[in-house]
Design a protein around this motif. Structure first.
Motif, PDB file in Angstrom:
ATOM      1  N   UNK A   1      -5.543  53.290  12.173  1.00  0.00           N
ATOM      2  CA  UNK A   1      -6.244  53.531  10.897  1.00  0.00           C
ATOM      3  C   UNK A   1      -6.483  52.223  10.142  1.00  0.00           C
ATOM      4  N   UNK A   2      -5.452  51.397  10.072  1.00  0.00           N
ATOM      5  CA  UNK A   2      -5.582  50.098   9.403  1.00  0.00           C
ATOM      6  C   UNK A   2      -6.626  49.234  10.113  1.00  0.00           C
ATOM      7  N   UNK A   3      -6.670  49.335  11.441  1.00  0.00           N
ATOM      8  CA  UNK A   3      -7.643  48.559  12.208  1.00  0.00           C
ATOM      9  C   UNK A   3      -9.071  49.015  11.948  1.00  0.00           C
ATOM     10  N   UNK A   4      -9.233  50.328  11.790  1.00  0.00           N
ATOM     11  CA  UNK A   4     -10.573  50.848  11.485  1.00  0.00           C
ATOM     12  C   UNK A   4     -11.029  50.352  10.107  1.00  0.00           C
ATOM     13  N   UNK A   5     -10.108  50.390   9.146  1.00  0.00           N
ATOM     14  CA  UNK A   5     -10.413  49.888   7.799  1.00  0.00           C
ATOM     15  C   UNK A   5     -10.780  48.396   7.859  1.00  0.00           C
ATOM     16  N   UNK A   6     -10.032  47.678   8.663  1.00  0.00           N
ATOM     17  CA  UNK A   6     -10.267  46.243   8.803  1.00  0.00           C
ATOM     18  C   UNK A   6     -11.680  45.976   9.345  1.00  0.00           C
ATOM     19  N   UNK A   7     -12.058  46.755  10.372  1.00  0.00           N
ATOM     20  CA  UNK A   7     -13.386  46.583  10.968  1.00  0.00           C
ATOM     21  C   UNK A   7     -14.482  46.919   9.958  1.00  0.00           C
ATOM     22  N   UNK A   8     -14.298  48.041   9.225  1.00  0.00           N
ATOM     23  CA  UNK A   8     -15.280  48.420   8.207  1.00  0.00           C
ATOM     24  C   UNK A   8     -15.386  47.329   7.147  1.00  0.00           C
ATOM     25  N   UNK A   9     -14.232  46.738   6.796  1.00  0.00           N
ATOM     26  CA  UNK A   9     -14.225  45.659   5.805  1.00  0.00           C
ATOM     27  C   UNK A   9     -15.056  44.467   6.262  1.00  0.00           C
ATOM     28  N   UNK A  10     -14.995  44.172   7.554  1.00  0.00           N
ATOM     29  CA  UNK A  10     -15.767  43.050   8.103  1.00  0.00           C
ATOM     30  C   UNK A  10     -17.270  43.319   7.949  1.00  0.00           C
ATOM     31  N   UNK A  11     -17.693  44.549   8.277  1.00  0.00           N
ATOM     32  CA  UNK A  11     -19.125  44.876   8.151  1.00  0.00           C
ATOM     33  C   UNK A  11     -19.551  44.891   6.693  1.00  0.00           C
ATOM     34  N   UNK A  12     -18.652  45.339   5.798  1.00  0.00           N
ATOM     35  CA  UNK A  12     -18.979  45.355   4.364  1.00  0.00           C
ATOM     36  C   UNK A  12     -19.177  43.927   3.857  1.00  0.00           C
TER      37      UNK A  12
ATOM     38  N   UNK B   1     -20.620  52.553  10.650  1.00  0.00           N
ATOM     39  CA  UNK B   1     -20.840  51.610  11.747  1.00  0.00           C
ATOM     40  C   UNK B   1     -19.526  51.379  12.503  1.00  0.00           C
ATOM     41  N   UNK B   2     -18.451  51.185  11.734  1.00  0.00           N
ATOM     42  CA  UNK B   2     -17.145  50.942  12.349  1.00  0.00           C
ATOM     43  C   UNK B   2     -16.724  52.128  13.208  1.00  0.00           C
ATOM     44  N   UNK B   3     -16.935  53.337  12.712  1.00  0.00           N
ATOM     45  CA  UNK B   3     -16.531  54.544  13.451  1.00  0.00           C
ATOM     46  C   UNK B   3     -17.350  54.671  14.738  1.00  0.00           C
ATOM     47  N   UNK B   4     -18.678  54.487  14.610  1.00  0.00           N
ATOM     48  CA  UNK B   4     -19.532  54.672  15.795  1.00  0.00           C
ATOM     49  C   UNK B   4     -19.280  53.613  16.860  1.00  0.00           C
ATOM     50  N   UNK B   5     -19.152  52.358  16.420  1.00  0.00           N
ATOM     51  CA  UNK B   5     -18.890  51.308  17.412  1.00  0.00           C
ATOM     52  C   UNK B   5     -17.524  51.500  18.051  1.00  0.00           C
ATOM     53  N   UNK B   6     -16.560  52.013  17.278  1.00  0.00           N
ATOM     54  CA  UNK B   6     -15.218  52.249  17.825  1.00  0.00           C
ATOM     55  C   UNK B   6     -15.227  53.368  18.849  1.00  0.00           C
ATOM     56  N   UNK B   7     -16.104  54.359  18.631  1.00  0.00           N
ATOM     57  CA  UNK B   7     -16.178  55.453  19.605  1.00  0.00           C
ATOM     58  C   UNK B   7     -16.653  54.934  20.958  1.00  0.00           C
TER      59      UNK B   7
ATOM     60  N   UNK C   1     -20.271  41.531   5.509  1.00  0.00           N
ATOM     61  CA  UNK C   1     -21.533  40.995   6.042  1.00  0.00           C
ATOM     62  C   UNK C   1     -22.739  41.581   5.333  1.00  0.00           C
ATOM     63  N   UNK C   2     -22.505  42.489   4.397  1.00  0.00           N
ATOM     64  CA  UNK C   2     -23.626  42.947   3.573  1.00  0.00           C
ATOM     65  C   UNK C   2     -23.913  44.433   3.613  1.00  0.00           C
ATOM     66  N   UNK C   3     -23.199  45.221   4.442  1.00  0.00           N
ATOM     67  CA  UNK C   3     -23.436  46.665   4.442  1.00  0.00           C
ATOM     68  C   UNK C   3     -22.676  47.281   3.263  1.00  0.00           C
ATOM     69  N   UNK C   4     -23.243  48.390   2.700  1.00  0.00           N
ATOM     70  CA  UNK C   4     -22.434  49.016   1.648  1.00  0.00           C
ATOM     71  C   UNK C   4     -21.290  49.787   2.300  1.00  0.00           C
ATOM     72  N   UNK C   5     -20.293  50.120   1.479  1.00  0.00           N
ATOM     73  CA  UNK C   5     -19.001  50.594   1.988  1.00  0.00           C
ATOM     74  C   UNK C   5     -19.103  51.776   2.962  1.00  0.00           C
ATOM     75  N   UNK C   6     -19.934  52.744   2.555  1.00  0.00           N
ATOM     76  CA  UNK C   6     -20.034  53.956   3.373  1.00  0.00           C
ATOM     77  C   UNK C   6     -20.659  53.660   4.742  1.00  0.00           C
TER      78      UNK C   6
END
Ligand SMILES: [Zn+2]
Length: 235
Positions: free
Chosen positions: A97-108, A120-126, A110-115
């Motif tokens: 879970x922490x790793x997923x948050x970390x990945x989402x944080x990286x994309x955020x 993106x993090x969920x789909x790429x992780x799948x 880079x300019x993506x909004x939080x949601x």
């Protein structure tokens, strides 16, 4: 509408020529060190055999030292990558879970909004969870994992290939023109490869050729001077 495909094509070209450009730039070492050594020895002796032995020794010494240096440096890089992959695999297994948050944080960041970043993090992780973390968190592409043996033999072979050019300059020349022939072959090779390197890098061919030719001429002049001084002092 027209700008995008064109830009894509140029990016592609630069990726494909990257290794070639590195090879061309690396060839300068081989040509300059071998010719300088031969001219240094040739300035202290008139023996063709001594100059030839110096050239052949320079080819082997240079190629082997390139291989060892490249092997050591790429191995160190590979060890670091392996340690990173092991640590990341462990973290993904123990704290997903922490790793997923970390990945989402990286994309955020880079300019993506939080949601969207989380989506993106969920789909790429799948698709490939470890791959996404390695690429976007650590900058490791699976395809580009360091290969020490490959790096070692490629740099040794390209050094040996280019170092043969000054030796060619020696063997084609009559006795009275040996050093001049080595210098001319060296400068012509450097100019040609410099221009090619400039072209591959999208820079000025003239400037690239001039820079490396002047550098090569200086190196040969210095070793010629040292060879002459030592030849007088020792001989
Ligand atoms: Zn991670």
């Amino acid at each position: 509408m027209t700008a995008q495909p064109r830009r894509h094509r140029e990016t592609h070209r630069s990726a494909r020529t990257g290794w070639l450009r590195a090879g061309v730039l690396g060839s300068n070492d081989a040509i300059i060190s071998t010719s300088s050594l031969m001219i240094g020895v040739g300035s202290s002796t008139t023996s063709e055999q001594a100059i030839l032995i110096a050239g052949v020794a320079a080819v082997f010494a240079g190629a082997l030292s390139m291989a060892v240096g490249e092997y050591v440096s790429v191995s160190a890089q590979r060890d670091t990558e392996r340690a990173d992959i092991a640590r990341e695999t462990h973290e993904l297994a123990t704290a997903p879970e922490a790793e997923l948050q970390e990945l989402a944080g990286i994309y955020a960041r880079r300019g993506l909004d939080k949601e969207l970043a989380m989506q993106v993090a969920v789909q790429l992780s799948e698709r490939d969870r470890l791959g996404a973390h390695l690429r976007d968190e650590l900058g490791i592409e699976h395809a580009s994992l360091a290969r020490p043996f490959q790096a070692a033999w490629i740099s040794a072979a390209s050094f040996a290939l280019f170092a043969l050019l000054p030796i060619l300059g020696l063997v084609i020349a009559p006795a009275s023109l040996r050093l001049g022939s080595i210098a001319v072959v060296t400068l012509a090779s450097l100019a040609g490869l410099g221009a090619l390197g400039g072209r591959l890098g999208g820079a000025s061919m003239m400037r690239a050729a001039l820079r490396v030719t002047v550098g090569g001429a200086l190196a040969m002049a210095v070793t010629a001077g040292i060879g002459r001084l030592l030849g007088v002092a020792v001989g």
